[in-house]
Design a protein around this motif. Structure first.
Motif, PDB file in Angstrom:
ATOM      1  N   ASP A  23      40.657  -1.985  62.967  1.00  0.00           N
ATOM      2  CA  ASP A  23      40.724  -1.461  61.611  1.00  0.00           C
ATOM      3  C   ASP A  23      41.312  -0.056  61.683  1.00  0.00           C
ATOM      4  O   ASP A  23      40.808   0.800  62.421  1.00  0.00           O
ATOM      5  CB  ASP A  23      39.301  -1.432  61.022  1.00  0.00           C
ATOM      6  CG  ASP A  23      39.290  -0.976  59.572  1.00  0.00           C
ATOM      7  OD1 ASP A  23      40.358  -1.005  58.926  1.00  0.00           O
ATOM      8  OD2 ASP A  23      38.206  -0.567  59.104  1.00  0.00           O
ATOM      9  N   ILE A  25      41.239   2.398  59.697  1.00  0.00           N
ATOM     10  CA  ILE A  25      40.309   3.443  59.224  1.00  0.00           C
ATOM     11  C   ILE A  25      39.310   3.779  60.323  1.00  0.00           C
ATOM     12  O   ILE A  25      39.021   4.951  60.588  1.00  0.00           O
ATOM     13  CB  ILE A  25      39.598   2.986  57.931  1.00  0.00           C
ATOM     14  CG1 ILE A  25      40.626   2.877  56.804  1.00  0.00           C
ATOM     15  CG2 ILE A  25      38.470   3.942  57.564  1.00  0.00           C
ATOM     16  CD1 ILE A  25      40.082   2.331  55.520  1.00  0.00           C
ATOM     17  N   GLU A  26      38.810   2.762  61.010  1.00  0.00           N
ATOM     18  CA  GLU A  26      37.871   2.999  62.109  1.00  0.00           C
ATOM     19  C   GLU A  26      38.555   3.737  63.252  1.00  0.00           C
ATOM     20  O   GLU A  26      37.969   4.605  63.883  1.00  0.00           O
ATOM     21  CB  GLU A  26      37.265   1.679  62.603  1.00  0.00           C
ATOM     22  CG  GLU A  26      36.234   1.074  61.682  1.00  0.00           C
ATOM     23  CD  GLU A  26      35.061   2.015  61.419  1.00  0.00           C
ATOM     24  OE1 GLU A  26      34.561   2.661  62.374  1.00  0.00           O
ATOM     25  OE2 GLU A  26      34.656   2.122  60.248  1.00  0.00           O
ATOM     26  N   LEU A  28      41.042   5.822  62.999  1.00  0.00           N
ATOM     27  CA  LEU A  28      41.198   7.221  62.563  1.00  0.00           C
ATOM     28  C   LEU A  28      39.868   7.966  62.617  1.00  0.00           C
ATOM     29  O   LEU A  28      39.822   9.144  62.990  1.00  0.00           O
ATOM     30  CB  LEU A  28      41.790   7.277  61.156  1.00  0.00           C
ATOM     31  CG  LEU A  28      43.262   6.878  61.042  1.00  0.00           C
ATOM     32  CD1 LEU A  28      43.699   6.841  59.588  1.00  0.00           C
ATOM     33  CD2 LEU A  28      44.130   7.847  61.829  1.00  0.00           C
ATOM     34  N   ARG A  29      38.809   7.287  62.246  1.00  0.00           N
ATOM     35  CA  ARG A  29      37.481   7.929  62.314  1.00  0.00           C
ATOM     36  C   ARG A  29      37.116   8.260  63.763  1.00  0.00           C
ATOM     37  O   ARG A  29      36.588   9.328  64.060  1.00  0.00           O
ATOM     38  CB  ARG A  29      36.413   7.028  61.703  1.00  0.00           C
ATOM     39  CG  ARG A  29      36.428   7.031  60.217  1.00  0.00           C
ATOM     40  CD  ARG A  29      35.261   6.269  59.637  1.00  0.00           C
ATOM     41  NE  ARG A  29      35.339   6.295  58.181  1.00  0.00           N
ATOM     42  CZ  ARG A  29      34.955   5.330  57.394  1.00  0.00           C
ATOM     43  NH1 ARG A  29      34.437   4.228  57.909  1.00  0.00           N
ATOM     44  NH2 ARG A  29      35.056   5.448  56.087  1.00  0.00           N
ATOM     45  N   ALA A  30      37.378   7.356  64.690  1.00  0.00           N
ATOM     46  CA  ALA A  30      37.086   7.589  66.104  1.00  0.00           C
ATOM     47  C   ALA A  30      37.931   8.743  66.636  1.00  0.00           C
ATOM     48  O   ALA A  30      37.438   9.623  67.355  1.00  0.00           O
ATOM     49  CB  ALA A  30      37.339   6.316  66.916  1.00  0.00           C
ATOM     50  N   GLU A  31      39.207   8.757  66.268  1.00  0.00           N
ATOM     51  CA  GLU A  31      40.084   9.847  66.701  1.00  0.00           C
ATOM     52  C   GLU A  31      39.629  11.175  66.103  1.00  0.00           C
ATOM     53  O   GLU A  31      39.610  12.202  66.782  1.00  0.00           O
ATOM     54  CB  GLU A  31      41.527   9.554  66.286  1.00  0.00           C
ATOM     55  CG  GLU A  31      42.506  10.599  66.772  1.00  0.00           C
ATOM     56  CD  GLU A  31      43.942  10.297  66.355  1.00  0.00           C
ATOM     57  OE1 GLU A  31      44.802  11.126  66.671  1.00  0.00           O
ATOM     58  OE2 GLU A  31      44.187   9.250  65.710  1.00  0.00           O
ATOM     59  N   ASN A  32      39.228  11.133  64.842  1.00  0.00           N
ATOM     60  CA  ASN A  32      38.723  12.343  64.174  1.00  0.00           C
ATOM     61  C   ASN A  32      37.468  12.857  64.879  1.00  0.00           C
ATOM     62  O   ASN A  32      37.331  14.058  65.120  1.00  0.00           O
ATOM     63  CB  ASN A  32      38.440  12.032  62.699  1.00  0.00           C
ATOM     64  CG  ASN A  32      38.046  13.263  61.920  1.00  0.00           C
ATOM     65  OD1 ASN A  32      38.200  14.381  62.386  1.00  0.00           O
ATOM     66  ND2 ASN A  32      37.528  13.054  60.718  1.00  0.00           N
ATOM     67  N   ALA A  33      36.563  11.963  65.233  1.00  0.00           N
ATOM     68  CA  ALA A  33      35.333  12.369  65.923  1.00  0.00           C
ATOM     69  C   ALA A  33      35.656  12.965  67.287  1.00  0.00           C
ATOM     70  O   ALA A  33      35.071  13.986  67.689  1.00  0.00           O
ATOM     71  CB  ALA A  33      34.392  11.167  66.068  1.00  0.00           C
ATOM     72  N   GLU A  34      36.613  12.356  67.996  1.00  0.00           N
ATOM     73  CA  GLU A  34      36.998  12.885  69.311  1.00  0.00           C
ATOM     74  C   GLU A  34      37.625  14.271  69.172  1.00  0.00           C
ATOM     75  O   GLU A  34      37.301  15.198  69.924  1.00  0.00           O
ATOM     76  CB  GLU A  34      37.976  11.927  69.993  1.00  0.00           C
ATOM     77  CG  GLU A  34      38.438  12.422  71.343  1.00  0.00           C
ATOM     78  CD  GLU A  34      39.554  11.568  71.935  1.00  0.00           C
ATOM     79  OE1 GLU A  34      40.234  12.090  72.829  1.00  0.00           O
ATOM     80  OE2 GLU A  34      39.732  10.416  71.493  1.00  0.00           O
ATOM     81  N   ARG A  36      37.229  16.388  66.722  1.00  0.00           N
ATOM     82  CA  ARG A  36      36.192  17.326  66.274  1.00  0.00           C
ATOM     83  C   ARG A  36      35.339  17.777  67.468  1.00  0.00           C
ATOM     84  O   ARG A  36      35.040  18.956  67.620  1.00  0.00           O
ATOM     85  CB  ARG A  36      35.321  16.670  65.211  1.00  0.00           C
ATOM     86  CG  ARG A  36      34.207  17.550  64.727  1.00  0.00           C
ATOM     87  CD  ARG A  36      33.310  16.797  63.749  1.00  0.00           C
ATOM     88  NE  ARG A  36      32.087  17.514  63.558  1.00  0.00           N
ATOM     89  CZ  ARG A  36      31.806  18.234  62.493  1.00  0.00           C
ATOM     90  NH1 ARG A  36      32.659  18.301  61.506  1.00  0.00           N
ATOM     91  NH2 ARG A  36      30.665  18.869  62.399  1.00  0.00           N
TER      92      ARG A  36
END
Length: 192
Positions: A23, A25-26, A28-34, A36
């Motif tokens: 997905d 969106i998922e 991007l969320r994982a990349e964003n968390a990494e 961050r």
């Protein structure tokens, strides 16, 4: 079989494992968390570096004159020894030139002590204190049953410290033969 497939122009089918669809969106969320996490870690490292650098600058500012201060202590000691060696009669009955010389030596010694104190060089209290090998250097033992064992009873040469660091330990004579020092906890318990 491979010759038949090759002759007919067909390519053999290779079974490829099915990759689950990710997905977006998922992802991007994982990349964003990494990202961050990396930013927070970098920020923490920079804050630690800033604090360490600030501490190093403060230590350098405080202790930079240590070598110079040690050298000045030997000059101050020479002035003190000169004053001690003068007989009391020379101070009282000496001619004007001798009295002026004595006053000049005293003034120079006081000024050197003042300047050392101005830059954070403080004398180490020794006489009457419990012997501390970090601050005192024992030169001899004095048999004295009236003083607790391990008490500094005589100072041969004053010690000095700058900040928390010892520039020169005090050279002392230590009492021997008296009652041993009682730990502070036991002294409190006995009075209760």
């Amino acid at each position: 079989m491979s010759d038949e497939n090759a002759a007919s122009g067909e390519t053999p089918e290779v079974e490829t494992p099915e990759t689950p669809e990710v997905d977006p969106i998922e992802a991007l969320r994982a990349e964003n968390a990494e990202l961050r996490d990396r930013v927070l870690r970098t920020h923490a490292e920079m804050e630690n570096l800033r604090k360490r650098t600030e501490r190093d600058v403060n230590d350098t500012r405080l202790y930079a004159i240590s070598g110079f201060a040690r050298d000045m202590l030997s000059a101050t000691d020479a002035l003190s020894r000169a004053l001690v060696m003068l007989p009391p009669e020379a101070r009282e009955s000496g001619d004007a030139t001798t009295k002026s010389l004595i006053e000049g030596i005293e003034l120079a010694e006081r000024e050197m002590q003042r300047l050392l104190a101005k830059h954070g060089v403080k004398p180490i209290e020794a006489e009457g204190q419990k012997f501390d090998p970090h601050k005192h250097q024992a030169m001899f033992e004095v048999p004295d049953p009236s003083k607790p064992e391990g008490t500094v009873v005589q100072v041969v040469q004053a010690g000095f410290a700058i900040g928390d660091r010892v520039l020169r330990p005090a050279m002392v004579g230590v009492a021997k033969g008296g009652p041993s020092h009682a730990p502070a906890d036991e002294a409190v318990d006995k009075s209760a």
